[in-house]
Design an enzyme around this catalytic site. Structure first.
Site, PDB file in Angstrom:
ATOM      1  N   GLU B  31      -4.734  -7.299  12.318  1.00  0.00           N
ATOM      2  CA  GLU B  31      -4.108  -7.259  11.794  1.00  0.00           C
ATOM      3  C   GLU B  31      -4.049  -8.951  11.652  1.00  0.00           C
ATOM      4  O   GLU B  31      -3.324  -9.417  12.095  1.00  0.00           O
ATOM      5  CB  GLU B  31      -3.036  -6.668  10.976  1.00  0.00           C
ATOM      6  N   HIS B  49      -6.710   9.898  -8.044  1.00  0.00           N
ATOM      7  CA  HIS B  49      -7.467  10.576  -9.254  1.00  0.00           C
ATOM      8  C   HIS B  49      -7.992  11.225  -8.896  1.00  0.00           C
ATOM      9  O   HIS B  49      -8.299  12.314  -7.224  1.00  0.00           O
ATOM     10  CB  HIS B  49      -8.403   9.046  -9.026  1.00  0.00           C
ATOM     11  N   VAL B 172      -9.277 -11.962  13.344  1.00  0.00           N
ATOM     12  CA  VAL B 172     -10.774 -11.966  13.978  1.00  0.00           C
ATOM     13  C   VAL B 172     -11.451 -12.928  14.008  1.00  0.00           C
ATOM     14  O   VAL B 172     -11.641 -13.108  12.712  1.00  0.00           O
ATOM     15  CB  VAL B 172     -11.572 -10.270  14.101  1.00  0.00           C
ATOM     16  N   ILE B 334     -14.803  -0.277   0.377  1.00  0.00           N
ATOM     17  CA  ILE B 334     -13.799   0.493  -0.007  1.00  0.00           C
ATOM     18  C   ILE B 334     -12.942   0.771  -1.787  1.00  0.00           C
ATOM     19  O   ILE B 334     -11.912  -0.365  -1.406  1.00  0.00           O
ATOM     20  CB  ILE B 334     -13.105   1.458   0.822  1.00  0.00           C
ATOM     21  N   SER B 336     -12.105   1.089  -5.903  1.00  0.00           N
ATOM     22  CA  SER B 336     -11.015   2.883  -6.428  1.00  0.00           C
ATOM     23  C   SER B 336     -12.185   3.472  -6.692  1.00  0.00           C
ATOM     24  O   SER B 336     -13.612   3.390  -6.228  1.00  0.00           O
ATOM     25  CB  SER B 336     -11.231   2.095  -8.436  1.00  0.00           C
ATOM     26  N   CYS B 398      20.705  -5.182  -3.080  1.00  0.00           N
ATOM     27  CA  CYS B 398      19.547  -5.023  -4.570  1.00  0.00           C
ATOM     28  C   CYS B 398      20.272  -4.820  -5.136  1.00  0.00           C
ATOM     29  O   CYS B 398      20.143  -2.764  -5.557  1.00  0.00           O
ATOM     30  CB  CYS B 398      17.984  -4.822  -4.519  1.00  0.00           C
ATOM     31  N   CYS B 435      15.542  -8.560 -12.264  1.00  0.00           N
ATOM     32  CA  CYS B 435      16.037  -9.746 -11.456  1.00  0.00           C
ATOM     33  C   CYS B 435      15.093 -10.593 -10.973  1.00  0.00           C
ATOM     34  O   CYS B 435      14.609 -11.705 -10.449  1.00  0.00           O
ATOM     35  CB  CYS B 435      16.744  -9.648 -12.152  1.00  0.00           C
TER      36      CYS B 435
END
Lengths: 468, 478
Positions: B31, B49, B172, B334, B336, B398, B435
């Site tokens: 990645e 879906h 890559v 790829i 929707s 948070c 926020c």
């Protein structure tokens, strides 16, 4: 746990409410504070300008907070720090659910609760500024925390959007720490901050204030690389063709504050769309039995002095409720919201003789003319301070410098400081160099001299907070 | 030598890796970003879906219905947020009613269960605040919503636990045929593998074109979104789609699994594969179009806007072994309903690999994964338990989303742990509230620096150059 009065928030509102309730005879009080110390946002507002009404003298934020903290300590009013309230329910008794590392999650029953959680800043998302979402976009308050509490710099080249006081103050603060503030853009045709802040935060440092301008695009995928600033028309719409690309690595947002009312809403109190705070009656009681509100939770105040005054009233009303029982709720009374500051400095001002006084929030326009014999005729001032300011400004301008000094050791990183008196304006740079090169060790008390004879002015730099 | 190198740690790549981690094979996922789920998978509608959209007979149709059926069980197995809230396709004009019926027929052909057409009154009974122009709607009770980060991260973590290597920050730069399989060149060294699975999102065409004479071209299709505060009034329960009108494709209005209101997306074909900026025009278009679906949208309570890029190839997904490059499997285009399809894509591609390598199943495969416990969602008893085991669960970092230090530390320490503030945000929701990290950013940066043993200036938002703070030396130079 059972308490007579629980106060949520240990900032200026919560502390003033606690003290007033105590004076009225309610001694069994508990302040719940989510931060590691009392004082709230004042702790990071290290500039001066606080306390003119409450203490009849000009204090920095930490000094103002320290005075209240001392009073709280003298009366032995207990507080729990690092404690987050997760739920509040009104009624008889009120029930508060909170948690902290030491006690885990726990419930408190209280005869009354005062909400004093303060407010938060409008975010970039709420402003719908288009563009990428890189690092380097901070609300002014977040940047203020980084610089003044963590002692870290969030950028080198800054554009500030919004000319509220926090934006103006941060423009100066970043400049003093060595950053380059390129401009303050303001969508309205006037500034939302005080005149004195335009003078002492922008004009003093040659930072342009661009009224009727806004940021219309953010550039840079990883880190901010620049922003597009556009002029807007009367309906605040950007004017095509007026775009200017400004290189910067940081965008600070100072675009308004919003009362923080998640807990209030969880408790079911009715909200006021205008103030964005709870609906209250003349006794600052919300629509839920036993729950009072004060400070910036109720509406955003202009001065902390007004927060303290209103919150003291809330403390007294809550004490009356606890000691004498519930009264007829009566009518809703909307708190007086201060007219929004709409400052412009007269554009055709002759800067050689017409001065904006920075002595207090009023910002009088003072004319100072030199007679042939060299003496000054000063008009337009409304108090003695104004005359003194004008005289200085025409002969040898002076300023108080507020900043922070590094602390050796891990726990607390910096201590806020100020010059004990005003120093010559021309010495600010040298003064800051010395301040930035100084490291001290805790403990430090308010008033401790940390640098003597700073920049050979004969004036000391003193601590403005108690640390350790 | 690897058996399989998957390029791209988006939802497709991670689903494939997780499915293949059932077998005794050596797998690596490469990645280019510093975290998983950094591309298309992080900026989409988060919709499962039902499956009536795709043309019958297409891969999209088949994988959609399969994916939709698998998602619920998968959400339990891997512990990510999923909610079957049902969806409505709103029709605004009598003239379009036939299109609604066509959609229903399509759904039935694709095998979508329980779909029906509702009258305006029936729609109102489900969603009292729908727009005045709504005359009817197609109702699909199997429609659902999912947390797209939750899904992707869960798949990746589980794959990692089952032995898949992840190399993040690894771009890559070339793929070449080798004696047996392929050589994959990256900025961090070269790797040999028998099989390459190209799940590189909008960049899948560039990778494909490295090995094949049949050139592929993907178009980044930008979709902008607006997200509103949880406290906003009038958030619908169902996902509300719009039947395309003469004015073009509509936008959707949907609750998210976390209770926010999401509206969008726009659909704009662009050139820039990194062009995830939002635009004035896009945000205006969303506001305008969404107003058709719901009477009073709480647009004053927008907390953020964002844009994602869908990899648009052709009418259908491009999934399969490249004809002139045996052992190189494309998972491209790829768009929707790609998120919905992910679990089915995983199984589908695993099937292909099985045919190529005939691997045997691992006995020690761990199918279950436990996510980070959420203090915000926990009951009081569960909260007590978490805090008594680890007091850091009582330290709220948070405040908008009630995320604690315990959760943030867990997000950093677990397999494929967060290294960036965006990574923390997607794993725990710290900074996702109203926020938008104004209060928690300094605290999250501090915890990350502490846990990773680095200075705070080394902490990044997401990309290599997304620093927050100057180094102390840089500060002195100012």
């Amino acid at each position: 746990m059972k308490k007579d009065l629980v106060i949520i928030g240990g900032g200026p509102a919560g502390m003033a409410a606690a003290l007033a309730a105590y004076e009225k005879g309610v001694k069994d009080i508990l302040i719940l504070e989510r931060d590691k110390e009392l004082g709230g946002i004042l702790n990071q507002c290290i500039h001066n300008g606080f306390g003119l009404h409450t203490f009849q003298e000009e204090l920095t934020g930490p000094e103002y907070a320290a005075r209240y903290i001392t009073m709280i300590e003298e009366k032995n009013i207990p507080s729990m720090l690092n404690t987050m309230v997760v739920n509040v329910q009104g009624g008889c008794p009120c029930r508060i659910t909170a948690m902290n590392k030491g006690q885990g999650m726990f419930q408190i029953e209280a005869k009354a609760v005062i909400l004093a959680m303060g407010c938060r800043e409008r975010s970039r998302g709420a402003l719908s500024i288009p563009g990428y979402r890189p690092a380097g976009i901070y609300s002014a308050g977040t940047a203020q925390r980084y610089v003044n509490i963590e002692g870290r710099m969030p950028g080198r080249e800054i554009v500030v959007l919004g000319s509220g006081d926090i934006g103006l103050i941060m423009a100066r603060r970043m400049t003093l720490q060595g950053a380059r503030v390129k401009m303050v853009a303001e969508i309205m045709p006037y500034s939302g901050g005080l005149k004195r802040n335009i003078v002492q935060c922008l004009d003093d440092f040659g930072i342009p204030l661009k009224l009727s301008h806004t940021v219309t695009e953010i550039h840079g995928k990883d880190r901010v690389e620049g922003v597009t600033v556009s002029k807007v028309d009367e309906s605040l719409k950007p004017i095509p063709g007026s775009e200017e690309y400004v290189t910067c690595d940081t965008l600070l947002l100072s675009c308004g504050l919003i009362p923080e009312n998640e807990l209030s809403q969880g408790a079911g109190v009715r909200m006021d769309d205008v103030t964005q705070g709870p609906v209250v009656n003349a006794r600052l009681e919300t629509t839920v039995s036993g729950i009072f509100a004060c400070g910036n939770v109720l509406h955003v105040h202009d001065l902390v002095d007004n927060v303290s005054r209103e919150s003291a009233e809330a403390g007294e009303f809550a004490a009356d409720y606890i000691l004498n029982g519930e009264r007829n709720w009566g009518e809703p009374v909307r708190p007086k919201i201060p007219a929004k500051s709409k400052c412009t400095l007269p554009a055709d001002r002759d800067t050689g003789s017409q001065l904006i006084c920075i002595g207090c929030p009023v910002g009088c326009l003072i004319t100072a003319k030199r007679k042939e014999d060299g003496s000054l005729i000063i008009t337009g001032n409304t108090c003695k301070k104004g005359e003194e300011y004008a005289r200085n400004e025409m002969t040898a301008p002076v300023r108080t410098v507020t900043s922070m000094v590094r602390l050796a050791g891990e726990d607390q990183k910096v201590v806020p400081v100020k010059t004990q008196a005003e120093i010559p304006k021309g010495k600010i740079d040298e003064c800051m160099k010395e301040i930035r090169a100084t490291v001290v060790s805790a403990p430090v008390r308010v008033g401790d001299v940390l640098i003597e004879n700073v920049a050979k002015t004969g004036i000391s730099v003193v601590a403005t907070a108690n640390i350790g | 030598m690897y058996d399989i190198i998957v390029i791209g740690a988006g939802v497709s790549g991670c689903a494939i890796a997780r499915e293949l981690s059932r077998y005794k094979i050596k797998i690596m996922v490469l990645e280019k970003a510093l975290d998983i789920c950094e591309g298309t998978s992080k900026a989409n509608s988060g919709i499962v879906h039902a499956g009536y959209d795709a043309k019958p007979g297409t891969l999209k149709a088949k994988l959609n219905v399969e994916g939709s059926r698998k998602m619920k069980a998968l959400s339990r197995e891997l512990d990510f947020s999923y909610k079957q809230n049902g969806s409505l396709v709103l029709c605004f004009d009598e003239k379009d009613r036939s299109k609604l019926e066509e959609l229903k027929r399509r759904g039935e052909q694709n095998g979508v269960s329980d779909i029906c057409i509702l009258s305006r009154n029936e729609v109102l009974a489900l969603e009292p605040e729908v727009g005045d122009k709504v005359i009817a709607a197609l109702y699909a009770p199997t429609g659902a919503i999912v947390c797209p980060f939750g899904l992707t991260i869960a798949l990746a973590e589980n794959a990692a636990v089952n032995g898949v290597e992840f190399q993040l920050g690894t771009k890559v730069e070339g793929v070449h045929k080798a004696a047996s399989g392929y050589q994959v060149k990256t900025n961090k060294g070269n790797y040999e593998t028998k099989i390459v699975i190209n799940a590189a999102g909008v960049y899948a065409d560039e990778l494909h074109n490295m090995v094949s004479k049949e050139k592929m071209k993907l178009i980044p299709r930008r979709g902008e979104y607006l997200l509103c505060d949880k406290l906003a009034k009038g958030i619908p329960e169902h996902t509300l789609f719009q039947l395309p009108t003469a004015l073009g494709k509509g936008v959707l209005v949907t609750p998210t699994v976390h209770g926010n209101l999401l509206i969008g997306p726009t659909a704009e074909d662009i050139e820039n594969k990194e062009g995830v900026e939002t635009t004035v025009e896009g945000m205006e278009l969303i506001r305008e179009k969404a107003a058709l679906s719901v009477r009073q949208l709480p647009l004053k309570q927008v907390i953020t806007s964002f844009a994602g890029l869908r990899a648009h190839g052709g009418e259908d997904f491009i999934i399969g072994e490249v004809e002139d490059a045996p052992g190189f499997i494309d998972v491209a285009g790829i768009e929707s309903p790609g998120l919905t399809c992910a679990p089915a894509i995983g199984a589908y591609v695993a099937e292909m690999v099985k045919n190529l390598l005939s691997p045997s199943l691992k006995e020690e495969f761990i199918a279950q994964r436990k996510g980070i416990p959420s203090m915000a969602l926990a009951s009081d008893e569960e909260r007590q338990k978490l805090i008594s085991d680890n007091p850091a669960y009582a330290n709220v970092i948070c405040r908008c989303e009630m995320v604690t230090e315990g959760e943030i530390v867990d997000a950093i320490r677990r397999p494929l742990g967060a290294r960036t503030t965006d990574g923390i945000k997607r794993r725990t929701r710290a900074g996702m509230g109203r926020c938008q990290s104004g209060f928690c950013n300094p605290k999250v940066v501090e915890i990350l620096a502490r846990e990773l043993g680095v200075d705070e200036s080394a902490i990044l938002k997401s990309g290599e150059d997304s620093w927050y703070l100057l180094e102390p030396e840089g500060e002195e130079k100012l």
